[in-house]
Design a protein around this motif. Structure first.
Motif, mmCIF file in Angstrom:
data_model
loop_
_atom_site.group_PDB
_atom_site.id
_atom_site.type_symbol
_atom_site.label_atom_id
_atom_site.label_comp_id
_atom_site.label_asym_id
_atom_site.label_seq_id
_atom_site.Cartn_x
_atom_site.Cartn_y
_atom_site.Cartn_z
ATOM 1 N N MET A 1 0.844 -1.184 0.000
ATOM 2 C CA MET A 1 0.000 0.000 0.000
ATOM 3 C C MET A 1 0.885 1.241 0.000
ATOM 4 S SD MET A 1 -2.760 -0.917 2.979
ATOM 5 C CE MET A 1 -3.061 -2.629 3.407
ATOM 6 N N VAL A 2 0.522 2.203 -0.829
ATOM 7 C CA VAL A 2 1.218 3.484 -0.872
ATOM 8 C C VAL A 2 0.175 4.587 -0.758
ATOM 9 C CG1 VAL A 2 2.671 5.036 -2.219
ATOM 10 C CG2 VAL A 2 3.054 2.552 -2.322
ATOM 11 N N GLY B 1 0.182 14.260 -4.406
ATOM 12 C CA GLY B 1 1.234 13.706 -5.240
ATOM 13 C C GLY B 1 2.504 13.315 -4.509
ATOM 14 N N GLU B 2 2.548 13.537 -3.216
ATOM 15 C CA GLU B 2 3.738 13.188 -2.429
ATOM 16 C C GLU B 2 3.470 11.924 -1.621
ATOM 17 O OE1 GLU B 2 6.474 14.949 1.249
ATOM 18 O OE2 GLU B 2 5.032 16.245 0.226
ATOM 19 N N ILE B 3 4.373 10.967 -1.698
ATOM 20 C CA ILE B 3 4.222 9.744 -0.923
ATOM 21 C C ILE B 3 4.428 10.062 0.552
ATOM 22 C CG2 ILE B 3 5.188 7.457 -0.439
ATOM 23 C CD1 ILE B 3 5.907 7.264 -3.405
ATOM 24 N N VAL B 4 3.446 9.723 1.368
ATOM 25 C CA VAL B 4 3.522 10.020 2.797
ATOM 26 C C VAL B 4 3.552 8.758 3.656
ATOM 27 C CG1 VAL B 4 2.428 12.285 2.597
ATOM 28 C CG2 VAL B 4 0.994 10.259 2.930
ATOM 29 N N ALA B 5 3.237 7.596 3.075
ATOM 30 C CA ALA B 5 3.259 6.359 3.851
ATOM 31 C C ALA B 5 3.285 5.168 2.903
ATOM 32 C CB ALA B 5 2.043 6.268 4.769
ATOM 33 N N CYS B 6 4.045 4.161 3.294
ATOM 34 C CA CYS B 6 4.096 2.889 2.571
ATOM 35 C C CYS B 6 3.985 1.767 3.596
ATOM 36 C CB CYS B 6 5.402 2.721 1.802
ATOM 37 S SG CYS B 6 5.711 3.961 0.527
ATOM 38 N N ASN C 1 -6.482 19.067 0.186
ATOM 39 C CA ASN C 1 -5.648 17.894 -0.072
ATOM 40 C C ASN C 1 -6.343 16.908 -1.013
ATOM 41 O OD1 ASN C 1 -4.206 17.591 3.280
ATOM 42 N ND2 ASN C 1 -3.420 18.666 1.494
ATOM 43 N N ALA C 2 -5.545 16.331 -1.909
ATOM 44 C CA ALA C 2 -5.984 15.200 -2.725
ATOM 45 C C ALA C 2 -5.293 13.955 -2.179
ATOM 46 C CB ALA C 2 -5.619 15.412 -4.188
ATOM 47 N N VAL C 3 -6.076 12.984 -1.766
ATOM 48 C CA VAL C 3 -5.543 11.783 -1.127
ATOM 49 C C VAL C 3 -5.712 10.594 -2.071
ATOM 50 C CG1 VAL C 3 -5.714 10.243 0.861
ATOM 51 C CG2 VAL C 3 -6.146 12.695 1.148
ATOM 52 N N PHE C 4 -4.606 9.895 -2.336
ATOM 53 C CA PHE C 4 -4.623 8.678 -3.142
ATOM 54 C C PHE C 4 -4.036 7.544 -2.317
ATOM 55 C CE2 PHE C 4 -4.894 11.844 -6.416
ATOM 56 C CZ PHE C 4 -5.604 11.248 -7.450
ATOM 57 N N ALA C 5 -4.676 6.394 -2.366
ATOM 58 C CA ALA C 5 -4.118 5.186 -1.765
ATOM 59 C C ALA C 5 -4.056 4.123 -2.860
ATOM 60 C CB ALA C 5 -4.962 4.711 -0.588
ATOM 61 N N ARG C 6 -2.867 3.627 -3.126
ATOM 62 C CA ARG C 6 -2.651 2.632 -4.171
ATOM 63 C C ARG C 6 -2.389 1.278 -3.518
ATOM 64 N NH1 ARG C 6 -2.105 6.187 -8.380
ATOM 65 N NH2 ARG C 6 -1.216 8.225 -7.832
#
Length: 277
Positions: A200-201, A206-211, A260-265
């Protein structure tokens, strides 16, 4: 849309330590803090003898209050299920809470923050149950057999406690800081993926904040459901068919703000996004 059956209201196991009038007062305090958002001191400040069972007794009262207002239960959530979250919150065991149908938002939607105090997001795996589960010692295989599908989820947390400081007893009474949640991405059958190793990322603007890996949740996210079903069993309850279960964030919760735009991949499960309004 899954439809969970209501819980039976009987309770077995250890009774609350506080009297009914005090628990009713606590439930009113929490309900008001959530309905017209404002901060409140930890409940243990006034009642230092409050126990975890007292916290869950407050939850029972909140559910009864909300259902009397016409709201409906859609599932349950596990919280503090990863080492990162336990360390962040200074606790040593998971907690459980309830999910109301009207707190589920569509994927891609705008989550308003005008009714949130300390909003944070975390990515997790949601299970949607096709069969009822009960008992003290359900196995992982039984859980997978009872699961219709799993799906990516973002949970929006919002503690109502002053300065985001609380203890386990108080946060349980505040329904595990539950606020909103979103499900999306690609639903999968639970045996079609390795639930121990889903990467999970999380990105914000657009900035990675957690993996993290899904295995950060107790080694396997279905273990959250094992613990949940055992907890329900101790209270004369079951996990109803149709329930959504949020199994808990694999990483620490990340603070968010309007815009904020939040994306979870999610590996092999697509992505899920929300915008914070």
């Amino acid at each position: 849309m899954p439809t969970a059956a209501p819980w039976p209201q009987q309770r077995v196991g250890r009774p609350p330590m506080l009297d009914a009038a005090t628990l009713d007062e606590m439930a009113d305090i929490v309900a008001r803090a959530q309905a017209a958002p404002h901060t409140m001191p930890k409940l243990t400040d006034k009642h230092p003898g409050m126990t975890i069972e007292d916290g869950y007794a407050v939850q029972d009262r909140l559910l009864a209050k909300w259902e009397a207002e016409g709201r409906s239960l859609i599932g349950l959530k596990a919280g503090l299920t990863s080492k990162a979250k336990m360390e962040q919150m200074g606790v040593s065991e998971p907690s459980f809470g309830i999910l109301m149908r009207d707190t589920l938002d569509p994927e891609g939607s705008v989550i308003p923050t005008d009714r949130l105090i300390h909003p944070r997001v975390e990515a997790e795996i949601a299970f949607v149950m096709k069969d009822e589960l009960s008992g003290e010692n359900v196995t992982i295989d039984e859980i997978l057999d009872a699961t219709d599908y799993i799906q990516p989820a973002i949970e929006i947390l919002d503690s109502r406690f002053e300065k985001f400081k609380f203890d386990l007893e108080s946060v349980i009474a505040d329904n595990g800081s539950s606020a909103r949640f979103v499900m999306g991405g690609r639903a999968r059958r639970p045996r079609d993926v390795d639930l121990r190793t889903i990467g999970m990322v999380m990105e914000i603007d657009g900035e990675i904040v957690a993996c993290a890996s899904s295995g950060a949740v107790l080694g396997h996210p279905a273990r959250s459901i094992q613990m949940l079903v055992a907890w329900l069993h101790g209270r004369g309850r079951t996990l109803p068919a149709g329930s959504i279960v949020l199994t808990g964030g694999a990483t620490e919760a990340i603070a968010i703000k309007p815009g904020n735009a939040v994306f979870a991949r999610f590996q092999d499960m697509g992505e899920i996004s929300v915008r914070i309004g």
